[in-house]
Design a protein around this motif. Structure first.
Motif, PDB file in Angstrom:
ATOM      1  N   ALA A   1       0.827  -1.215   0.000  1.00 20.51           N
ATOM      2  CA  ALA A   1       0.000   0.000   0.000  1.00 20.51           C
ATOM      3  C   ALA A   1       0.857   1.260   0.000  1.00 20.51           C
ATOM      4  N   GLU A   2       1.932   1.248   0.778  1.00 15.88           N
ATOM      5  CA  GLU A   2       2.748   2.455   0.911  1.00 15.88           C
ATOM      6  C   GLU A   2       3.510   2.795  -0.360  1.00 15.88           C
ATOM      7  N   ARG A   3       3.640   1.846  -1.278  1.00 15.46           N
ATOM      8  CA  ARG A   3       4.308   2.139  -2.549  1.00 15.46           C
ATOM      9  C   ARG A   3       3.512   3.123  -3.398  1.00 15.46           C
ATOM     10  N   ALA A   4       2.195   3.184  -3.165  1.00 21.88           N
ATOM     11  CA  ALA A   4       1.354   4.095  -3.959  1.00 21.88           C
ATOM     12  C   ALA A   4       0.409   4.918  -3.093  1.00 21.88           C
ATOM     13  N   GLY A   5       0.633   4.916  -1.793  1.00 22.76           N
ATOM     14  CA  GLY A   5      -0.212   5.704  -0.898  1.00 22.76           C
ATOM     15  C   GLY A   5      -1.646   5.212  -0.818  1.00 22.76           C
ATOM     16  N   LEU A   6      -1.872   3.917  -1.028  1.00 21.47           N
ATOM     17  CA  LEU A   6      -3.241   3.399  -1.036  1.00 21.47           C
ATOM     18  C   LEU A   6      -3.870   3.371   0.355  1.00 21.47           C
ATOM     19  N   GLN A   7      -3.048   3.503   1.390  1.00 20.71           N
ATOM     20  CA  GLN A   7      -3.597   3.541   2.754  1.00 20.71           C
ATOM     21  C   GLN A   7      -4.140   4.920   3.093  1.00 20.71           C
ATOM     22  N   GLN A   8      -3.893   5.885   2.227  1.00 17.47           N
ATOM     23  CA  GLN A   8      -4.351   7.259   2.465  1.00 17.47           C
ATOM     24  C   GLN A   8      -5.649   7.508   1.691  1.00 17.47           C
ATOM     25  N   LEU A   9      -6.721   7.004   2.220  1.00 15.72           N
ATOM     26  CA  LEU A   9      -8.014   7.133   1.546  1.00 15.72           C
ATOM     27  C   LEU A   9      -8.505   8.572   1.599  1.00 15.72           C
ATOM     28  N   PRO A  10      -9.340   8.946   0.633  1.00  8.60           N
ATOM     29  CA  PRO A  10      -9.821  10.336   0.574  1.00  8.60           C
ATOM     30  C   PRO A  10     -10.944  10.609   1.571  1.00  8.60           C
ATOM     31  N   GLY A  11     -11.219  11.876   1.776  1.00  5.42           N
ATOM     32  CA  GLY A  11     -12.365  12.304   2.557  1.00  5.42           C
ATOM     33  C   GLY A  11     -12.293  11.876   4.015  1.00  5.42           C
ATOM     34  N   LYS A  12     -13.468  11.813   4.637  1.00  6.17           N
ATOM     35  CA  LYS A  12     -13.589  11.332   6.011  1.00  6.17           C
ATOM     36  C   LYS A  12     -13.701   9.811   5.986  1.00  6.17           C
TER      37      LYS A  12
ATOM     38  N   THR B   1      -7.827  -4.073   6.549  1.00  6.64           N
ATOM     39  CA  THR B   1      -8.402  -2.730   6.475  1.00  6.64           C
ATOM     40  C   THR B   1      -7.787  -1.776   7.490  1.00  6.64           C
ATOM     41  N   ASN B   2      -7.115  -2.311   8.507  1.00 10.78           N
ATOM     42  CA  ASN B   2      -6.629  -1.481   9.608  1.00 10.78           C
ATOM     43  C   ASN B   2      -5.356  -0.701   9.265  1.00 10.78           C
ATOM     44  N   ILE B   3      -4.966  -0.715   7.983  1.00 16.09           N
ATOM     45  CA  ILE B   3      -3.824   0.110   7.568  1.00 16.09           C
ATOM     46  C   ILE B   3      -4.214   1.577   7.409  1.00 16.09           C
ATOM     47  N   ILE B   4      -5.510   1.868   7.373  1.00 17.54           N
ATOM     48  CA  ILE B   4      -5.925   3.262   7.204  1.00 17.54           C
ATOM     49  C   ILE B   4      -5.957   3.969   8.560  1.00 17.54           C
TER      50      ILE B   4
ATOM     51  N   ALA C   1      -9.779  -2.340  -3.898  1.00 16.77           N
ATOM     52  CA  ALA C   1     -10.870  -1.434  -3.530  1.00 16.77           C
ATOM     53  C   ALA C   1     -10.330  -0.068  -3.101  1.00 16.77           C
ATOM     54  N   PHE C   2      -9.229  -0.072  -2.350  1.00 16.46           N
ATOM     55  CA  PHE C   2      -8.644   1.198  -1.908  1.00 16.46           C
ATOM     56  C   PHE C   2      -8.117   1.996  -3.101  1.00 16.46           C
ATOM     57  N   ARG C   3      -7.580   1.299  -4.093  1.00 16.40           N
ATOM     58  CA  ARG C   3      -7.125   1.981  -5.313  1.00 16.40           C
ATOM     59  C   ARG C   3      -8.301   2.687  -5.992  1.00 16.40           C
ATOM     60  N   ILE C   4      -9.436   2.020  -6.074  1.00 22.30           N
ATOM     61  CA  ILE C   4     -10.611   2.622  -6.711  1.00 22.30           C
ATOM     62  C   ILE C   4     -11.098   3.824  -5.910  1.00 22.30           C
ATOM     63  N   LEU C   5     -11.133   3.693  -4.587  1.00 24.29           N
ATOM     64  CA  LEU C   5     -11.564   4.808  -3.748  1.00 24.29           C
ATOM     65  C   LEU C   5     -10.628   6.010  -3.909  1.00 24.29           C
ATOM     66  N   CYS C   6      -9.340   5.745  -4.019  1.00 24.46           N
ATOM     67  CA  CYS C   6      -8.388   6.843  -4.229  1.00 24.46           C
ATOM     68  C   CYS C   6      -8.631   7.540  -5.573  1.00 24.46           C
ATOM     69  N   GLN C   7      -9.071   6.776  -6.556  1.00 21.89           N
ATOM     70  CA  GLN C   7      -9.369   7.364  -7.860  1.00 21.89           C
ATOM     71  C   GLN C   7     -10.666   8.167  -7.830  1.00 21.89           C
ATOM     72  N   LEU C   8     -11.693   7.638  -7.144  1.00 22.66           N
ATOM     73  CA  LEU C   8     -13.020   8.248  -7.180  1.00 22.66           C
ATOM     74  C   LEU C   8     -13.164   9.412  -6.212  1.00 22.66           C
ATOM     75  N   GLN C   9     -12.357   9.458  -5.155  1.00 22.44           N
ATOM     76  CA  GLN C   9     -12.336  10.586  -4.225  1.00 22.44           C
ATOM     77  C   GLN C   9     -13.705  10.935  -3.618  1.00 22.44           C
ATOM     78  N   PRO C  10     -14.385   9.978  -3.003  1.00 25.25           N
ATOM     79  CA  PRO C  10     -15.656  10.316  -2.347  1.00 25.25           C
ATOM     80  C   PRO C  10     -15.431  11.172  -1.105  1.00 25.25           C
ATOM     81  N   ASP C  11     -16.490  11.841  -0.667  1.00 26.56           N
ATOM     82  CA  ASP C  11     -16.406  12.664   0.542  1.00 26.56           C
ATOM     83  C   ASP C  11     -16.222  11.806   1.787  1.00 26.56           C
ATOM     84  N   PHE C  12     -16.820  10.610   1.765  1.00 26.56           N
ATOM     85  CA  PHE C  12     -16.740   9.695   2.905  1.00 26.56           C
ATOM     86  C   PHE C  12     -16.378   8.296   2.414  1.00 26.56           C
ATOM     87  N   CYS C  13     -15.493   7.625   3.158  1.00 25.10           N
ATOM     88  CA  CYS C  13     -15.172   6.216   2.917  1.00 25.10           C
ATOM     89  C   CYS C  13     -15.590   5.420   4.145  1.00 25.10           C
TER      90      CYS C  13
END
Length: 424
Positions: free
Chosen positions: A41-52, A158-161, A133-145
Motif C-alpha cells: 500500500a505504501e508504494r502508492a499511498g493506497l492507505q491514504q483514503l480520501p475524505g472522512k 483494512t486497519n492500515i488506514i 478497492a482502496f485503489r478505486i476509492l483513491c481514484q473516485l475521491q468520495p467525501d466519505f469512505c
C-alpha cells in the motif's frame, strides 16, 4: 503449479482476476497481519483514503450500520464509498459508490495496478481485494469512505488506514481460531481499530474490560450506547445525545441499535441530518440478506444470521412475527466452524418445521451434522443441496405459513441465485 497473471492476457475479465487470486491464495486460508499489505500500500499511498474515513468493526451489525451511514450521508448530498465483505451474488457488491456497485472496468484497471504494484510480495485474497478497492476509492475521491473490517480489527487488512472515526458494533464469540477463545480476547482484537485522539462509537453495552483497557492505553475517547447516547425501542422510537434529541422516529427494517450508533457517529463528524431527512431514510432503509422479504405470498424471509448473537436477534424478530402465521418453517445451512448448536437453540419453540441443508466446500456442515443438535427429529427434513431443500420447503408451505432462510451468507446467496434464475 505456476499460476499466470491475467496481465499476460489481452483482455482479462473480472472472473479471470478472481480465479487468479483464489488460486494464488484461497479465501479460506486466512493469514492475519499488516506487514504485507502495508508494504504494498505504501508504494502508492493506497492507505491514504480520501475524505472522512469511518472504520467499522464488530461481530455482527457492520453491514447494516454502514448502510445506515451511507444512506443518511447520501441524503445530505455527500458522495460515499462503502467497502464491505463478503458479497451475496456478485463480487462487485464489495465496493459501492453512491449506492451503486462499482462496475467491472474500474475493478479490472485496479486489479492490474495492484498486481504490478505488489511485485514479488505475496498477498492473501482479502489483502489483494482490499488494496484493489482502496485503489478505486483513491481514484473516485468520495467525501466519505466507510470501511468494514473483514475479521477482528487489530490485524485485519483494512486497519492500515487512519480513520477519522472508529465504530465498534457488537462483541460475541465467532472466529475463535483467529481472535481468541472468549469475549475478552475478541474484544481486544476488535478494539485494535481505535486510535489516539480519534473518537470511537461503541454500540455494545456489555463491554469486556479488554476494550476499555485498549481505549485507555491509546487515549481513545469512547461514545457508548446507554452513556453518551441513548435510544428507545418500538414502532416509534427516540434517540438522544448531550446535544440532540430526536423523537417519534419510524422503526427501520434494520436493528435500531445500529441506527443509533450511526447517528452518534454522524453527530461527532458534524453531519447529523435533520429530522425530515432522517425520517425519510429510515422509512426505506434495508440491506439485502438482512431481514429481507423475498416474497410476501408465499411469505419468505431471508437473513444471514450465522452465529449465536445474530441468531438471537433473528429469533426476537420471529417472535414478533409469529402471531401472524399459522406455522413457521426454517431452511438452514451453516458452516461447521460456527457454533451451530447454540445458534439453532435460539429458535426453541419458534420453528414448526426444519429443513436442514448441506453446504458445499471444506467448511460446509452437512444436514446430518445440523440434525444432531436436535433431540426430537420428528420435525426435521435433511437435504444434500440448498436447491432441493428450498424447493421442498416451498412445496410444504401453506397459505398462512412463513419460511425463514438463514444460517450463512452461503445459504442466503444460493437462494437468491435460485430466485433470480426463476425470474429470468
Amino acid at each position: 503449479m505456476t499460476v499466470l497473471s491475467p496481465l499476460s492476457q489481452s483482455s482479462p475479465s473480472l472472473a479471470d482476476w478472481l480465479c487468479y487470486i483464489e488460486q494464488k491464495h484461497p479465501q479460506h486460508q486466512i493469514e492475519l497481519g499488516l506487514n504485507r499489505i502495508r508494504l504494498v500500500a505504501e508504494r502508492a499511498g493506497l492507505q491514504q483514503l480520501p475524505g472522512k474515513k469511518i472504520l467499522i468493526a464488530g461481530t455482527n451489525g457492520k453491514g447494516t450500520t454502514a448502510r445506515t451511514l451511507e444512506q443518511l450521508l447520501l441524503a445530505q448530498g455527500f458522495s460515499v464509498g462503502v467497502y464491505s465483505s463478503p458479497h451475496l451474488l456478485n463480487f462487485n457488491e464489495r465496493l459501492r459508490l453512491n449506492g451503486q456497485d462499482v462496475a467491472d472496468p474500474l475493478w479490472l484497471d485496479a486489479f492490474g495496478f495492484v498486481e504490478q504494484l505488489r511485485a514479488d510480495t505475496e498477498l492473501t485474497y482479502f489483502e489483494f481485494t482490499t488494496l484493489v478497492a482502496f485503489r478505486i476509492l483513491c481514484q473516485l475521491q468520495p467525501d466519505f469512505c466507510l470501511i468494514e473490517v473483514g475479521l477482528g480489527g487489530r490485524l485485519d487488512a483494512t486497519n492500515i488506514i487512519e480513520p477519522d472515526l472508529s465504530l465498534l458494533t457488537t462483541i460475541d464469540l465467532d472466529h475463535q481460531d483467529y481472535l481468541g477463545p472468549d469475549r475478552v480476547s475478541i474484544g481486544r482484537e476488535k478494539a485494535g481499530i481505535f486510535r489516539h485522539g480519534v473518537p470511537a462509537v461503541v454500540l455494545e453495552t456489555d463491554l469486556p474490560d479488554s476494550v476499555l483497557e485498549v481505549a485507555a492505553q491509546l487515549g481513545t475517547q469512547l461514545w457508548r450506547s446507554g452513556a453518551q447516547y441513548q435510544f428507545s425501542q418500538g414502532q416509534l422510537w427516540s434517540w438522544q445525545s448531550a446535544n440532540h434529541q430526536l423523537l417519534q422516529l419510524p422503526k427501520p427494517a434494520v436493528p435500531q441499535a445500529n441506527v443509533a450508533a450511526a447517528l452518534m457517529a454522524l453527530e461527532l463528524l458534524q453531519v447529523l441530518p435533520d429530522v425530515g431527512v432522517l425520517e425519510k431514510v429510515l422509512a426505506d432503509l434495508s440491506l439485502p440478506g438482512r431481514m429481507q422479504w423475498l416474497s410476501h405470498q408465499p411469505a419468505v424471509l431471508l437473513d444471514v444470521a450465522h452465529n449465536p448473537q445474530s441468531a438471537a436477534y433473528l429469533a426476537s424478530q420471529l417472535t414478533e412475527l409469529k402471531g401472524r402465521y399459522l406455522k413457521i418453517h426454517a431452511l438452514v445451512g451453516m458452516l461447521k466452524d460456527k457454533d451451530c448448536a447454540q445458534s439453532l437453540q435460539c429458535f426453541d419453540g419458534l420453528i414448526d418445521q426444519w429443513h436442514l441443508v448441506s453446504l458445499p466446500g471444506a467448511r460446509g456442515a452437512t444436514a446430518e451434522q445440523l440434525s444432531a443438535v436436535f433431540s426430537d427429529n420428528s420435525a426435521l427434513c435433511c437435504y444434500s443441496m440448498v436447491q432441493d431443500g428450498y424447493q421442498a420447503a416451498l412445496d410444504a408451505l401453506q397459505q398462512d405459513d412463513l419460511l425463514v432462510i438463514f444460517g450463512s451468507f452461503v445459504t442466503v446467496s444460493a437462494v437468491l441465485a435460485l430466485q433470480m434464475e426463476t425470474e429470468v
